[in-house]
Write a protein that holds these residues in place. Structure first.
Motif, PDB file in Angstrom:
ATOM      1  N   ALA A 250       0.831  -1.208   0.000  1.00 20.27           N
ATOM      2  CA  ALA A 250       0.000   0.000   0.000  1.00 20.27           C
ATOM      3  C   ALA A 250       0.863   1.253   0.000  1.00 20.27           C
ATOM      4  N   ASN A 251       2.004   1.160   0.642  1.00 17.27           N
ATOM      5  CA  ASN A 251       2.914   2.305   0.722  1.00 17.27           C
ATOM      6  C   ASN A 251       3.581   2.591  -0.616  1.00 17.27           C
ATOM      7  N   GLU A 252       3.789   1.567  -1.433  1.00 17.81           N
ATOM      8  CA  GLU A 252       4.484   1.704  -2.707  1.00 17.81           C
ATOM      9  C   GLU A 252       3.539   1.850  -3.902  1.00 17.81           C
ATOM     10  N   TYR A 253       2.304   1.390  -3.749  1.00 20.86           N
ATOM     11  CA  TYR A 253       1.399   1.254  -4.884  1.00 20.86           C
ATOM     12  C   TYR A 253       0.791   2.597  -5.295  1.00 20.86           C
ATOM     13  N   ASN A 254       0.964   2.927  -6.551  1.00 16.96           N
ATOM     14  CA  ASN A 254       0.316   4.108  -7.117  1.00 16.96           C
ATOM     15  C   ASN A 254      -1.000   3.636  -7.731  1.00 16.96           C
ATOM     16  N   ALA A 255      -2.052   3.664  -6.927  1.00 15.45           N
ATOM     17  CA  ALA A 255      -3.316   3.043  -7.314  1.00 15.45           C
ATOM     18  C   ALA A 255      -4.016   3.815  -8.419  1.00 15.45           C
ATOM     19  N   PRO A 256      -4.673   3.101  -9.337  1.00 14.94           N
ATOM     20  CA  PRO A 256      -5.516   3.768 -10.333  1.00 14.94           C
ATOM     21  C   PRO A 256      -6.631   4.550  -9.645  1.00 14.94           C
ATOM     22  N   GLU A 257      -7.213   5.474 -10.368  1.00 11.71           N
ATOM     23  CA  GLU A 257      -8.207   6.371  -9.784  1.00 11.71           C
ATOM     24  C   GLU A 257      -9.395   5.636  -9.188  1.00 11.71           C
ATOM     25  N   GLN A 258      -9.795   4.514  -9.796  1.00 11.39           N
ATOM     26  CA  GLN A 258     -10.992   3.816  -9.336  1.00 11.39           C
ATOM     27  C   GLN A 258     -10.778   3.012  -8.063  1.00 11.39           C
ATOM     28  N   VAL A 259      -9.518   2.786  -7.691  1.00 13.66           N
ATOM     29  CA  VAL A 259      -9.238   1.982  -6.495  1.00 13.66           C
ATOM     30  C   VAL A 259      -9.481   2.816  -5.242  1.00 13.66           C
ATOM     31  N   GLU A 260     -10.360   2.317  -4.375  1.00 17.71           N
ATOM     32  CA  GLU A 260     -10.688   3.009  -3.139  1.00 17.71           C
ATOM     33  C   GLU A 260      -9.978   2.428  -1.929  1.00 17.71           C
ATOM     34  N   ALA A 261      -9.543   1.169  -2.028  1.00 19.27           N
ATOM     35  CA  ALA A 261      -8.875   0.533  -0.893  1.00 19.27           C
ATOM     36  C   ALA A 261      -7.934  -0.549  -1.397  1.00 19.27           C
ATOM     37  N   VAL A 262      -6.757  -0.612  -0.804  1.00 16.71           N
ATOM     38  CA  VAL A 262      -5.823  -1.692  -1.132  1.00 16.71           C
ATOM     39  C   VAL A 262      -6.303  -2.992  -0.509  1.00 16.71           C
ATOM     40  N   ILE A 336     -11.172  -2.469  -5.149  1.00 14.88           N
ATOM     41  CA  ILE A 336     -10.364  -3.104  -4.107  1.00 14.88           C
ATOM     42  C   ILE A 336      -9.289  -3.964  -4.756  1.00 14.88           C
ATOM     43  N   VAL A 337      -8.095  -3.969  -4.178  1.00 16.20           N
ATOM     44  CA  VAL A 337      -7.016  -4.819  -4.675  1.00 16.20           C
ATOM     45  C   VAL A 337      -7.042  -6.176  -3.987  1.00 16.20           C
ATOM     46  N   TYR A 338      -7.131  -6.169  -2.654  1.00 13.66           N
ATOM     47  CA  TYR A 338      -7.145  -7.410  -1.867  1.00 13.66           C
ATOM     48  C   TYR A 338      -8.394  -7.467  -0.994  1.00 13.66           C
ATOM     49  N   THR A 339      -8.939  -8.674  -0.817  1.00 13.07           N
ATOM     50  CA  THR A 339     -10.003  -8.886   0.158  1.00 13.07           C
ATOM     51  C   THR A 339      -9.945 -10.333   0.637  1.00 13.07           C
ATOM     52  N   VAL A 340     -10.806 -10.673   1.571  1.00 18.23           N
ATOM     53  CA  VAL A 340     -10.907 -12.046   2.073  1.00 18.23           C
ATOM     54  C   VAL A 340     -12.268 -12.584   1.633  1.00 18.23           C
ATOM     55  N   ALA A 341     -12.274 -13.740   0.986  1.00 17.63           N
ATOM     56  CA  ALA A 341     -13.500 -14.255   0.391  1.00 17.63           C
ATOM     57  C   ALA A 341     -13.651 -15.751   0.628  1.00 17.63           C
ATOM     58  N   THR A 342     -14.870 -16.220   0.473  1.00 13.62           N
ATOM     59  CA  THR A 342     -15.177 -17.650   0.545  1.00 13.62           C
ATOM     60  C   THR A 342     -15.363 -18.202  -0.868  1.00 13.62           C
ATOM     61  N   THR A 343     -15.587 -19.505  -0.975  1.00  6.47           N
ATOM     62  CA  THR A 343     -15.590 -20.166  -2.285  1.00  6.47           C
ATOM     63  C   THR A 343     -16.659 -19.638  -3.233  1.00  6.47           C
ATOM     64  N   ASP A 344     -17.739 -19.068  -2.698  1.00  2.00           N
ATOM     65  CA  ASP A 344     -18.814 -18.562  -3.556  1.00  2.00           C
ATOM     66  C   ASP A 344     -18.336 -17.425  -4.451  1.00  2.00           C
ATOM     67  N   ALA A 345     -17.227 -16.771  -4.071  1.00  4.37           N
ATOM     68  CA  ALA A 345     -16.719 -15.644  -4.857  1.00  4.37           C
ATOM     69  C   ALA A 345     -16.355 -16.064  -6.281  1.00  4.37           C
ATOM     70  N   VAL A 346     -15.837 -17.265  -6.444  1.00  2.00           N
ATOM     71  CA  VAL A 346     -15.400 -17.722  -7.774  1.00  2.00           C
ATOM     72  C   VAL A 346     -16.574 -17.752  -8.745  1.00  2.00           C
ATOM     73  N   GLU A 347     -17.664 -18.344  -8.339  1.00  2.00           N
ATOM     74  CA  GLU A 347     -18.841 -18.417  -9.213  1.00  2.00           C
ATOM     75  C   GLU A 347     -19.381 -17.012  -9.523  1.00  2.00           C
ATOM     76  N   LYS A 348     -19.413 -16.136  -8.510  1.00  4.79           N
ATOM     77  CA  LYS A 348     -19.928 -14.786  -8.710  1.00  4.79           C
ATOM     78  C   LYS A 348     -19.036 -13.972  -9.646  1.00  4.79           C
ATOM     79  N   LEU A 349     -17.726 -14.140  -9.514  1.00  3.18           N
ATOM     80  CA  LEU A 349     -16.806 -13.412 -10.392  1.00  3.18           C
ATOM     81  C   LEU A 349     -16.879 -13.914 -11.823  1.00  3.18           C
ATOM     82  N   GLU A 350     -16.973 -15.225 -11.984  1.00  2.00           N
ATOM     83  CA  GLU A 350     -17.078 -15.787 -13.338  1.00  2.00           C
ATOM     84  C   GLU A 350     -18.384 -15.350 -14.004  1.00  2.00           C
ATOM     85  N   LYS A 351     -19.451 -15.295 -13.230  1.00  2.00           N
ATOM     86  CA  LYS A 351     -20.732 -14.835 -13.774  1.00  2.00           C
ATOM     87  C   LYS A 351     -20.642 -13.363 -14.171  1.00  2.00           C
ATOM     88  N   ALA A 352     -20.015 -12.547 -13.313  1.00  2.00           N
ATOM     89  CA  ALA A 352     -19.856 -11.122 -13.614  1.00  2.00           C
ATOM     90  C   ALA A 352     -19.019 -10.913 -14.870  1.00  2.00           C
TER      91      ALA A 352
END
Length: 531
Positions: A250-262, A336-352
């Motif tokens: 987070a200290n080094e990352y020059n985040a794109p404008e749309q990123v609200e949280a590392v 968001i760059v990083y988060t904590v997720a459960t297995t359901d995230a994979v199906e939701k991301l693939e659908k999105a």
């Protein structure tokens, strides 16, 4: 009703599956007259209870497939999850068609076993296949050194990251390093040879530019592939092994404008927070069934929770505004760059992705440790198939349970979204394998009746610590409460005296401040490069 209509208009074997599904959806046992209408006479019938409607089609298909090659018919029955074991007990004592087997989460196994509703499975049969399951699965179905269920599917949490962002960051690092190396080589050549009078150019071997040294401009396929390989390797290095690594990123990352949280996650749900202290909270030992093996309040757990609390200074996540659904939606939108997720995230991301709502690549990685000394472990829950101790068809029920959980798992995920609690299933998506890797070393939810409220109380404690409560004091009170329940008498913990070094809070700059500093640093470098 549409599903039933389609099934009833299919071939005879599919009609049988429709009958199975109809019975399940009604929550009622099928009459003998109905059984004989849809099934051949003379077969033993197994009633199989479950509570998750997402399993209906899959279990119906499994029942039909099994019935084709065995002299048994299986009738899945969908029932309410409210007072589930109580209803199983009631049906076992009063119903003409009690459940012969059922699906239940591993944290309820002690209660089921003590009520006579769970039978020890055949150890010889289990021994033939136990090596196909991770340690977490085997421990989840173990109670007092007895195996009392077949692991079916699991849930756990892992680190979810935006791979596109990391690749862009890695590429910028590599290019900056290459530019710096070329500049140093050029300066060294000039110092040794002096300026070229005729052309004024520095030879390529001394760091001067050539088509080969700038692959993105040259369009050289081989050079592009070489750069991509460097990027892939650098992403592996960037992936955080510790929370400290995330802070450094987070200290080094020059985040794109749309990123609200590392880094942003649901701090209100214990399932996404337990890993912070999970390696140091012992609740019932490895199998979660031993009241004599308890250690909730200890120095390491306190230190982990202090780090957890200090993260609020950096990431400033409001417990009143956050939810897992909101976090996952923000991740899909690239916030968001990083988060904590459960297995359901994979199906939701693939659908999105298919719907055009997710324009990035993603990846799953192990949850990071706190630092080089304090380790982390995720929490897991395993749903398993249990044989009712009151069943008169114990052998047939166990044979079907083994078939369902060991031999019929290839279509489990595509048809239900559930990840099998065993090795050897090809999901066609490496991210699901990463979840299995996390599950393998996770902490199974304990089974002890005396600690059944531990997760609710721990979730409250985590939320209060996040909002500023003293980690030492709050964890001590939680331990005293749970130990009082376990021992049956008032329990007092000896307060742990912390050193000043332990008590000293880490001062983190606000994430917005770090992003602003990174942006200013980048702007400064650009200004310096201008002639």
């Amino acid at each position: 009703m549409g599903l039933k209509k389609r099934l009833f208009t299919a071939a005879a074997i599919i009609c049988a599956a429709a009958a199975v599904a109809a019975v399940g959806l009604s929550g009622k046992s099928i009459s003998k007259e109905q059984e004989e209408t849809f099934f051949s006479r003379g077969k033993d019938t197994l009633y199989f209870w479950y509570t998750d409607e997402a399993l209906t089609d899959y279990l119906g298909s499994a029942a039909v497939t099994y019935g084709e090659s065995h002299d048994v018919r299986v009738i899945p029955v969908l029932v309410s999850g409210l007072e589930y074991l109580e209803e199983i007990n009631k049906a076992s004592l009063q119903s003409e068609n009690p459940p012969d087997l059922y699906i239940i989460s591993n944290d309820s196994l002690e209660k089921a076993f003590l009520a006579g509703l769970a039978s020890q499975i055949d150890e010889e049969s289990w021994g033939e296949i136990r090596g196909e399951y991770p340690d977490a699965a085997r421990l989840a179905v173990t109670y007092k050194n007895k195996t009392i269920g077949y692991p079916f599917y699991f849930e756990t949490s892992s680190l979810l990251y935006n791979r596109t962002y990391l690749e862009e960051f890695a590429k910028s690092q590599i290019e900056a390093e290459q530019d710096a190396a070329e500049g140093e080589a050029a300066m060294a050549w000039l110092e040794e040879n002096g300026p070229e009078e005729e052309s004024g150019e520095v030879p390529a071997e001394a760091g001067g530019q050539t088509e080969a040294s700038v692959p993105e401009e040259a369009g050289n396929g081989e050079a592009d592939e070489e750069l991509q390989e460097l990027v892939r390797e650098r992403v592996k290095e960037i992936l955080p092994a510790t929370i400290d690594d995330i802070l450094n990123f987070a200290n080094e990352y020059n985040a794109p404008e749309q990123v609200e949280a590392v880094f942003k996650w649901d701090v209100t749900d214990i399932f996404y927070n337990y890993f912070f202290a999970g390696n140091y909270m012992i609740v019932g030992g490895a199998a979660g069934d031993n009241t004599a093996n308890m250690n909730i309040y200890n120095k390491d757990a306190i230190q982990c929770l202090r780090v957890y609390q200090n993260l609020n200074q950096f990431f400033s996540i409001d417990t009143k505004e956050i939810s897992y659904e909101k976090v996952l939606n923000d991740f899909i939108e690239g916030k968001i760059v990083y988060t904590v997720a459960t297995t359901d995230a994979v199906e939701k991301l693939e659908k999105a992705k298919k719907e055009g709502r997710f324009a990035y690549d993603y990846g799953i990685a192990p949850v990071p440790d706190i630092n080089g000394e304090l380790l982390t472990r995720s929490l897991s829950v395993t749903n398993c198939v249990v044989i009712n101790g009151y069943s008169e068809k114990n052998r047939q029920a166990e044979e079907f349970a083994r078939f369902l959980t060991c031999e019929y798992t290839d279509t489990l995920y595509p048809r239900t979204g559930k990840v099998a609690a065993r090795y050897g299933v090809d999901y066609g998506n490496p991210n699901l394998q990463e979840f299995l890797n996390e599950y393998e070393i996770s902490v199974p939810m304990p089974k002890m009746v005396e600690t059944s409220n531990f997760w609710v109380e721990l979730e409250i404690a985590f939320a209060q610590i996040w909002d500023g409560a003293d980690a030492n004091e709050r964890l001590r009170r939680l331990s005293e409460q749970i130990m009082t329940q376990v021992t049956g008498e008032p329990y007092t913990e000896t307060a742990i005296e912390e050193t000043k070094e332990t008590e000293e809070e880490i001062e983190y700059l606000d994430e917005e401040e770090l992003r602003r500093e990174a942006q200013e640093g980048t702007d400064g470098e650009e200004n310096e490069s201008e002639p």
